[in-house]
Design an enzyme around this catalytic site. Structure first.
Site, PDB file in Angstrom:
ATOM      1  N   CYS A  54       0.591   4.439  -2.266  1.00 30.56           N
ATOM      2  CA  CYS A  54      -0.465   4.409  -3.284  1.00 30.56           C
ATOM      3  C   CYS A  54      -1.126   3.039  -3.363  1.00 30.56           C
ATOM      4  O   CYS A  54      -2.306   2.934  -3.684  1.00 30.56           O
ATOM      5  CB  CYS A  54       0.111   4.757  -4.655  1.00 30.56           C
ATOM      6  SG  CYS A  54       0.669   6.459  -4.808  1.00 30.56           S
ATOM      7  N   GLN A 122       9.897   3.519   1.328  1.00 28.05           N
ATOM      8  CA  GLN A 122       8.633   3.897   1.962  1.00 28.05           C
ATOM      9  C   GLN A 122       8.467   3.211   3.317  1.00 28.05           C
ATOM     10  O   GLN A 122       7.948   3.803   4.269  1.00 28.05           O
ATOM     11  CB  GLN A 122       7.473   3.544   1.026  1.00 28.05           C
ATOM     12  CG  GLN A 122       7.444   4.403  -0.224  1.00 28.05           C
ATOM     13  CD  GLN A 122       6.530   3.842  -1.310  1.00 28.05           C
ATOM     14  OE1 GLN A 122       6.284   2.627  -1.376  1.00 28.05           O
ATOM     15  NE2 GLN A 122       6.031   4.712  -2.169  1.00 28.05           N
TER      16      GLN A 122
END
Length: 424
Positions: A54, A122
């Protein structure tokens, strides 16, 4: 040409969400993007990995340094953007700066929420995708293994993650600003990923009137809802049921908005203009930004939450200094490893040349012995031949040199070919 570690991309500090969402890459598109990158540059890009979250989209490469300026152009082309519109938001990092950046990112020092742990997972996912795509080689493999080790060291030896305000906690705070006590709030979560799970955990602690999970996959929605005694609904029912909810938190992997201006406008009329808090944590965004213009809607993006979570950073400044010191030491260690790799081919070449000379002189000695030459004479000729071959290269270089080059060679000779004096 020597291979360099390169990193380029953008993040929450260099680009607003309106730009980040245009270059965001869903997991299923990362592998094709890696294949396209390597194909576009041929052998100039030896290895590559893409980290897209994001808050950032970054490309890490082991590549010829000469292609560094062309790599951002590829990123713009890949997303059908004008390079000029992307250029002001991009950073381009080379060698130790790129290594330092990777270490800082994994350690949470470059995150919107300082010290947040999700980025490490991530990054591991990004490395796994690169491995599966066949785009990870020795250099980047070593970089990321050291990156993960550094992140673990930073988190275990500093308090970088202590007292941080998470994005999920910030979402609760924003809802409380509008409604105060959330005990009567009806809350809808759109999506069922890690961020929604964190948000649901924080909202559940406030004991809202009701919680509902809407997700593309019903099984995942039911699994998450079961943890919080929440209800579930289909995404297709959003149009009919949106007006029921006071708080909406959305974070999906959709490439297009899920909640549009028209849908939300109808919901506010059905609610008779009672306020609605909408928190969009997705990149690309799940909620059309025009929704924020509605009088009764309080729309917050991931960047809005980012500004809220900056509070508490000052209290962790000492931990940041400690973490940066650890990282700097590890950067130097990695660069030393890279430099040692550059010497390996030279060492192999020297060994091969020496072995070739040895083999040739031994073969000559065997022929002489076979012809009946005395062993003593053969040994003398063998020693003489090896000595001549040993001296030929440096003496020829000295004879060809002049001026400063000769001075440099003369200065290095005692170190490369230590004589009797140097052994005393």
């Amino acid at each position: 040409m020597s291979v360099a570690v390169l990193a380029f991309g953008l993040n929450h500090t260099s680009a607003p969400v309106s730009v980040r969402e245009r270059v965001s890459m869903p997991v299923d598109l990362v592998k094709p993007a890696l294949a396209g990158l390597r194909s576009a540059f041929g052998g100039a890009v030896r290895e590559a990995a893409i980290l897209s979250t994001c808050n950032r989209t970054e490309v890490y490469c082991a590549a010829d340094a000469a292609v560094a300026e062309q790599l951002p152009i590829w990123l713009a082309d890949h997303h059908c953007m004008e390079a000029g519109s992307l250029h002001p938001h991009l950073y381009r990092l080379h060698q130790n700066d790129a290594v330092r950046h990777a270490f800082r990112v994994a350690s949470g020092l470059d995150s919107m929420v300082l010290g947040e742990p999700q980025i490490l997972g991530q990054m591991k996912d990004a490395v796994r995708a690169a491995e599966e795509a066949g785009s990870l080689g020795t250099l980047l493999h070593q970089l990321f293994q050291r990156t993960f080790a550094v992140a673990k060291e930073v988190r275990s030896q500093t308090e970088i993650g202590a007292h941080s305000v998470s994005m999920a906690a910030a979402a609760v705070r924003l809802a409380e600003r509008v409604f105060g006590d959330l005990g009567q709030a009806r809350t809808l979560f759109i999506g069922a990923g890690e961020m929604i799970e964190l948000c649901a955990t924080h909202f559940a602690a406030q004991h809202p009137r009701s919680m509902v999970v809407a997700n593309r996959t019903a099984e995942r929605a039911e699994s998450l809802a079961g943890r919080f005694s929440a209800g579930t609904m289909k995404l297709a029912d959003l149009t009919e049921r949106l007006a029921e909810f006071d708080v909406v938190v959305s974070c999906t992997a959709s490439s297009l908005p899920i909640l549009g201006l028209g849908m939300v406008e109808r919901a506010t009329r059905q609610r008779r203009h009672r306020p609605m808090v909408m928190i969009d944590l997705a990149v690309p965004r799940d909620i059309e930004p025009e929704v924020g213009r509605l009088d009764d809607v309080y729309l917050y993006s991931v960047d809005d939450l980012g500004r809220l979570v900056q509070s508490g950073t000052d209290a962790r400044r000492a931990a940041v200094v400690q973490a940066e010191a650890i990282i700097e030491t590890r950067v130097q260690g990695f660069m030393h490893w890279m430099q040692s790799r550059e010497v390996v081919p030279v060492i192999r070449g020297l060994h091969q040349a020496a072995e070739d000379v040895q083999a040739a002189e031994l073969e000559r000695a065997r022929r002489l012995l076979a012809r009946g030459e005395s062993p003593e004479a053969v040994l003398e000729q063998l020693a003489h031949g090896l000595t001549q071959k040993y001296l030929h290269g440096p003496l020829a270089a000295l004879n060809r040199s002049a001026g400063d080059e000769r001075k440099q060679l003369l200065a290095w000779m005692p170190r490369l070919f230590p004589g009797r004096d140097s052994r005393r």
